[in-house]
Design a protein around this motif. Sequence first.
Motif, PDB file in Angstrom:
ATOM      1  N   ASN A   1      10.263  30.869  50.753  1.00 12.03           N
ATOM      2  CA  ASN A   1      10.792  29.743  51.510  1.00 12.03           C
ATOM      3  C   ASN A   1      11.948  29.092  50.759  1.00 12.03           C
ATOM      4  O   ASN A   1      12.168  29.371  49.580  1.00 12.03           O
ATOM      5  CB  ASN A   1       9.696  28.720  51.841  1.00 12.03           C
ATOM      6  CG  ASN A   1       9.246  27.939  50.624  1.00 12.03           C
ATOM      7  OD1 ASN A   1       8.777  28.514  49.655  1.00 12.03           O
ATOM      8  ND2 ASN A   1       9.419  26.646  50.643  1.00 12.03           N
ATOM      9  N   VAL A   2      12.681  28.272  51.483  1.00  7.78           N
ATOM     10  CA  VAL A   2      13.827  27.569  50.895  1.00  7.78           C
ATOM     11  C   VAL A   2      13.607  26.085  51.122  1.00  7.78           C
ATOM     12  O   VAL A   2      13.266  25.673  52.231  1.00  7.78           O
ATOM     13  CB  VAL A   2      15.153  27.999  51.566  1.00  7.78           C
ATOM     14  CG1 VAL A   2      16.343  27.301  50.902  1.00  7.78           C
ATOM     15  CG2 VAL A   2      15.335  29.503  51.509  1.00  7.78           C
ATOM     16  N   GLU A   3      13.742  25.282  50.076  1.00  7.60           N
ATOM     17  CA  GLU A   3      13.590  23.842  50.258  1.00  7.60           C
ATOM     18  C   GLU A   3      14.788  23.099  49.687  1.00  7.60           C
ATOM     19  O   GLU A   3      15.452  23.572  48.770  1.00  7.60           O
ATOM     20  CB  GLU A   3      12.289  23.341  49.616  1.00  7.60           C
ATOM     21  CG  GLU A   3      12.225  23.572  48.125  1.00  7.60           C
ATOM     22  CD  GLU A   3      10.995  22.948  47.469  1.00  7.60           C
ATOM     23  OE1 GLU A   3      10.221  22.285  48.168  1.00  7.60           O
ATOM     24  OE2 GLU A   3      10.832  23.136  46.259  1.00  7.60           O
ATOM     25  N   THR A   4      15.049  21.943  50.297  1.00  6.00           N
ATOM     26  CA  THR A   4      16.105  21.078  49.792  1.00  6.00           C
ATOM     27  C   THR A   4      15.450  19.964  49.006  1.00  6.00           C
ATOM     28  O   THR A   4      14.516  19.331  49.484  1.00  6.00           O
ATOM     29  CB  THR A   4      16.916  20.476  50.951  1.00  6.00           C
ATOM     30  OG1 THR A   4      17.330  21.539  51.806  1.00  6.00           O
ATOM     31  CG2 THR A   4      18.152  19.743  50.441  1.00  6.00           C
ATOM     32  N   THR A   5      15.916  19.762  47.809  1.00  5.78           N
ATOM     33  CA  THR A   5      15.325  18.728  46.968  1.00  5.78           C
ATOM     34  C   THR A   5      16.461  18.013  46.246  1.00  5.78           C
ATOM     35  O   THR A   5      17.625  18.342  46.444  1.00  5.78           O
ATOM     36  CB  THR A   5      14.303  19.354  45.990  1.00  5.78           C
ATOM     37  OG1 THR A   5      13.754  18.326  45.167  1.00  5.78           O
ATOM     38  CG2 THR A   5      14.915  20.426  45.126  1.00  5.78           C
TER      39      THR A   5
ATOM     40  N   GLN B   1      21.829  16.775  45.412  1.00  9.05           N
ATOM     41  CA  GLN B   1      21.019  17.622  46.280  1.00  9.05           C
ATOM     42  C   GLN B   1      21.073  19.060  45.788  1.00  9.05           C
ATOM     43  O   GLN B   1      22.125  19.546  45.389  1.00  9.05           O
ATOM     44  CB  GLN B   1      21.562  17.564  47.705  1.00  9.05           C
ATOM     45  CG  GLN B   1      21.054  16.381  48.498  1.00  9.05           C
ATOM     46  CD  GLN B   1      20.804  16.746  49.949  1.00  9.05           C
ATOM     47  OE1 GLN B   1      21.505  17.572  50.518  1.00  9.05           O
ATOM     48  NE2 GLN B   1      19.796  16.143  50.559  1.00  9.05           N
TER      49      GLN B   1
ATOM     50  N   LYS C   1      19.336  23.159  46.607  1.00 13.61           N
ATOM     51  CA  LYS C   1      18.504  24.050  47.412  1.00 13.61           C
ATOM     52  C   LYS C   1      17.747  24.954  46.458  1.00 13.61           C
ATOM     53  O   LYS C   1      18.338  25.589  45.584  1.00 13.61           O
ATOM     54  CB  LYS C   1      19.377  24.944  48.304  1.00 13.61           C
ATOM     55  CG  LYS C   1      20.197  24.179  49.316  1.00 13.61           C
ATOM     56  CD  LYS C   1      19.540  24.187  50.671  1.00 13.61           C
ATOM     57  CE  LYS C   1      20.450  23.546  51.710  1.00 13.61           C
ATOM     58  NZ  LYS C   1      19.657  23.000  52.825  1.00 13.61           N
TER      59      LYS C   1
ATOM     60  N   THR D   1      15.289  28.164  46.320  1.00 12.92           N
ATOM     61  CA  THR D   1      14.725  29.312  47.018  1.00 12.92           C
ATOM     62  C   THR D   1      13.529  29.817  46.217  1.00 12.92           C
ATOM     63  O   THR D   1      13.658  30.097  45.025  1.00 12.92           O
ATOM     64  CB  THR D   1      15.772  30.437  47.134  1.00 12.92           C
ATOM     65  OG1 THR D   1      16.930  29.925  47.779  1.00 12.92           O
ATOM     66  CG2 THR D   1      15.236  31.616  47.934  1.00 12.92           C
ATOM     67  N   HIS D   2      12.392  29.898  46.878  1.00 11.66           N
ATOM     68  CA  HIS D   2      11.207  30.471  46.235  1.00 11.66           C
ATOM     69  C   HIS D   2      11.129  31.929  46.651  1.00 11.66           C
ATOM     70  O   HIS D   2      11.192  32.241  47.841  1.00 11.66           O
ATOM     71  CB  HIS D   2       9.946  29.724  46.660  1.00 11.66           C
ATOM     72  CG  HIS D   2       9.936  28.294  46.201  1.00 11.66           C
ATOM     73  ND1 HIS D   2       9.345  27.893  45.027  1.00 11.66           N
ATOM     74  CD2 HIS D   2      10.493  27.177  46.738  1.00 11.66           C
ATOM     75  CE1 HIS D   2       9.519  26.596  44.871  1.00 11.66           C
ATOM     76  NE2 HIS D   2      10.212  26.127  45.892  1.00 11.66           N
TER      77      HIS D   2
ATOM     78  N   TYR E   1      22.428  25.648  43.820  1.00 11.38           N
ATOM     79  CA  TYR E   1      21.376  26.542  44.287  1.00 11.38           C
ATOM     80  C   TYR E   1      20.572  27.064  43.110  1.00 11.38           C
ATOM     81  O   TYR E   1      21.151  27.528  42.125  1.00 11.38           O
ATOM     82  CB  TYR E   1      21.978  27.748  45.048  1.00 11.38           C
ATOM     83  CG  TYR E   1      22.373  27.416  46.455  1.00 11.38           C
ATOM     84  CD1 TYR E   1      23.498  26.641  46.704  1.00 11.38           C
ATOM     85  CD2 TYR E   1      21.611  27.837  47.536  1.00 11.38           C
ATOM     86  CE1 TYR E   1      23.867  26.304  48.001  1.00 11.38           C
ATOM     87  CE2 TYR E   1      21.972  27.516  48.837  1.00 11.38           C
ATOM     88  CZ  TYR E   1      23.102  26.745  49.067  1.00 11.38           C
ATOM     89  OH  TYR E   1      23.431  26.412  50.336  1.00 11.38           O
TER      90      TYR E   1
END
Length: 117
Positions: A22-26, A32, A34, A36-37, A75
């Motif tokens: 999954n990809v999350e924005t934190t 900010q 992104k 990527t897991h 990223y």
Amino acid sequence: MSLNNSILNLLGIEDRNIKVLNVETTSKNNEQLKVTHASLSYPVARCKNCGFETVVKNGFRKTHLRLASLNGMRYEMILAKQRYYCSNCQTTFGATTDLTKPNQTLTRKLKSQIMLF
Ligand SMILES: [Zn+2]
């Protein structure tokens, strides 16, 4: 093209042994980013140390990578790399990817991006 491959394509990653989870924005320090897991795994037939076919999968080890930035956004990738265990010589070794050289977390693409500035 699968979603997995689309994300890898967007990130400029060519290694198809990498699976995006999954990809999350934190945000970190008001910036900010992104994250990527993903996981890296592939079948291994022979031990790279002794050559015997006595290799079993032995869990994952998480590594943290910085990827090249898109649109100035940062990223990063949390990549779970497969570990392998050989029951003949009792050594362990990990899955490798062209994305990074062994024991190095700054990705090659990011390096070439730095060279451009
Ligand atoms: Zn071995």
